[in-house]
Scaffold this active site. Structure first.
Site, PDB file in Angstrom:
ATOM      1  N   GLU A  22      -5.908 -10.931  -1.626  1.00 22.46           N
ATOM      2  CA  GLU A  22      -6.714 -10.803  -0.394  1.00 22.46           C
ATOM      3  C   GLU A  22      -8.195 -10.825  -0.750  1.00 22.46           C
ATOM      4  OE1 GLU A  22      -5.397  -7.484   2.058  1.00 22.46           O
ATOM      5  OE2 GLU A  22      -3.293  -7.890   1.610  1.00 22.46           O
ATOM      6  N   GLU A  70       0.797  -1.238   0.000  1.00 22.66           N
ATOM      7  CA  GLU A  70       0.000   0.000   0.000  1.00 22.66           C
ATOM      8  C   GLU A  70       0.827   1.284   0.000  1.00 22.66           C
ATOM      9  OE1 GLU A  70      -2.833  -0.407   3.227  1.00 22.66           O
ATOM     10  OE2 GLU A  70      -3.716  -2.200   2.351  1.00 22.66           O
TER      11      GLU A  70
HETATM   12  C1  XIL Z   1      -6.279  -6.843   8.089  1.00 21.45           C
HETATM   13  C2  XIL Z   1      -6.525  -8.085   8.947  1.00 21.45           C
HETATM   14  O1  XIL Z   1      -7.343  -8.969   8.227  1.00 21.45           O
HETATM   15  C3  XIL Z   1      -7.191  -7.691  10.244  1.00 21.45           C
HETATM   16  O2  XIL Z   1      -7.293  -8.821  11.112  1.00 21.45           O
HETATM   17  C4  XIL Z   1      -6.398  -6.581  10.946  1.00 21.45           C
HETATM   18  O3  XIL Z   1      -7.103  -6.142  12.075  1.00 21.45           O
HETATM   19  C5  XIL Z   1      -6.177  -5.413   9.985  1.00 21.45           C
HETATM   20  O4  XIL Z   1      -5.554  -5.861   8.803  1.00 21.45           O
HETATM   21  N1  XIL Z   1      -4.928  -4.928   3.544  1.00 21.45           N
HETATM   22  C6  XIL Z   1      -3.908  -5.740   3.977  1.00 21.45           C
HETATM   23  C7  XIL Z   1      -4.138  -6.663   5.116  1.00 21.45           C
HETATM   24  O5  XIL Z   1      -2.833  -5.778   3.338  1.00 21.45           O
HETATM   25  O6  XIL Z   1      -2.981  -6.879   5.872  1.00 21.45           O
HETATM   26  C8  XIL Z   1      -5.268  -6.202   5.998  1.00 21.45           C
HETATM   27  O7  XIL Z   1      -5.515  -7.222   6.955  1.00 21.45           O
HETATM   28  C9  XIL Z   1      -6.494  -5.874   5.190  1.00 21.45           C
HETATM   29  C10 XIL Z   1      -6.212  -4.786   4.186  1.00 21.45           C
END
Ligand code: XIL
Length: 350
Positions: free
Chosen positions: A235, A129
């Site tokens: 994701e 990001e």
């Molecule tokens: C999220 C997790 O799923 C949660 O458990 C945590 O509280 C916050 O982060 N983008 C990403 C991930 O790259 O690491 C994030 O994961 C969601 C958004």
């Protein structure tokens, strides 16, 4: 047939796991993970704030357990993530810190973490990001302020030194959307021109029902492939409760009223059935895009195993969500069948 067998030789199927310490996973969850997937991503435990909370303190217990679990089950692991502004400790890049000290701290972090798991990680999300949501350039983060724009190059170089055989990825959300995609392409080209090793790009894929940007996704895959990069959906989930936009910025929070939280337990069956059917169709369209040309997408990782464990039950606010392929009982949803169906259909064609 399972997901991993259905796409065998075409796509790797991955799943994010919150934890594998004794007692964290039920026997059903363990079985589902090893039957359906071939690669795991730790959902949180390798993020800098958790694995390296203080300059001299590391917490390797959860990541060590995850690696051991994956190796016992014959699964690969993607490391997530080395440089990210969220879930990061304040000491890493403090205001007023010199560039030299910031670079030293970045190096110590990457050497310690990627170095510890050297040879055991399929690939690292090295930088997560880094592109701004609006405007023209990089996201304003502590690393950018302390080091400058080349913190990205440095992170990739350090990761390569720490684990020369791991693949190295750039990972972000909304980078299928035209403006942010352009900014990302420019940044990736700059990285390639600087000579650092970069193997792939991860499109996070936190999409929302009825608003999945199919055409942008297809175009983005082609443009990233044209840079010679592997493309991964890293994701994946399809939010069914709705949220203001497709951003996955975890700093954004909002409250959901009981009416907005409309698929709580007790939601009338026909409504839920309809929503899950729509979701199934949209997952199927996505997998049609992912498998359109062999090699276009190397891996698809779901952000969680089943609806009950999804982060979308708590972000951007508390609600009851149903974004994944398995329900709260770990039973396959219509979306699961629809994705398998794409695998069968596209197999016949090829
Ligand atoms: C999220 C997790 O799923 C949660 O458990 C945590 O509280 C916050 O982060 N983008 C990403 C991930 O790259 O690491 C994030 O994961 C969601 C958004």
């Amino acid at each position: 047939m399972t997901l991993r067998s259905a796409f065998d030789g075409r796509l790797q199927l991955g799943c994010a796991v919150a934890g594998t310490l004794p007692g964290s996973l039920s026997a059903t969850e363990e079985r589902l993970l090893s039957e359906q997937f071939n690669v795991l991503t730790p959902e949180n435990c390798m993020k800098s704030g958790l694995i390296h909370p203080e300059p001299e303190r590391y917490d390797f217990e959860a990541p060590d357990a995850l690696l051991a679990f994956a190796e016992r089950q014959g699964l690969s692991v993607v490391g997530h993530c080395l440089a990210w502004h969220n879930q990061a400790p304040a000491w890493l890049f403090e205001p007023g810190m010199t560039r030299a000290l910031a670079l030293t701290q970045l190096a110590r972090h990457i050497q310690a973490v990627a170095g510890r798991y050297r040879g055991r990680i399929q690939g690292w999300d090295v930088v997560n990001e880094a592109i701004a949501d609006d405007g023209d350039g990089l996201r304003d983060t502590p690393a950018l302020r302390a080091i400058g724009e080349d913190y990205i190059e440095r992170a990739f170089e350090l990761a390569r030194e720490a684990d020369p055989h791991a693949e190295l990825y750039y990972n972000d959300y909304n980078i299928e959307q035209p403006a942010k995609r352009e900014r990302t392409l420019r940044m990736l080209e700059r990285l390639q021109a600087s000579g650092v090793r970069l193997d792939g790009v991860g499109i996070q894929g936190h999409w929302i029902i009825d608003r999945v940007p199919f055409d942008d996704i297809a175009a983005a895959i082609q443009q990233y492939r044209a840079l010679g990069l592997k493309v991964m959906i890293t994701e994946l989930d399809i939010d069914v409760v709705d949220r203001p936009d497709c951003s996955a910025d975890i700093a954004t929070q909002r409250a959901y009223s009981p009416t907005e939280d409309r698929y709580r337990e007790g939601c009338p069956a026909p409504v839920m059935t309809h929503v899950l059917q729509q979701q199934a169709e949209q997952y199927a369209r996505l997998f049609e895009i992912f498998t359109r040309q062999p090699g276009d997408v190397a891996r698809v990782t779901f952000w969680g195993l089943h609806d009950g464990g999804s982060w979308l039950n708590s972000w951007p606010g508390k609600r009851t969500n149903h974004p994944l392929l398995f329900d709260r009982q770990c039973l396959p949803k219509p979306a699961y069948e629809a994705v398998l169906d794409v695998a069968r259909r596209t197999q016949v064609k090829s």
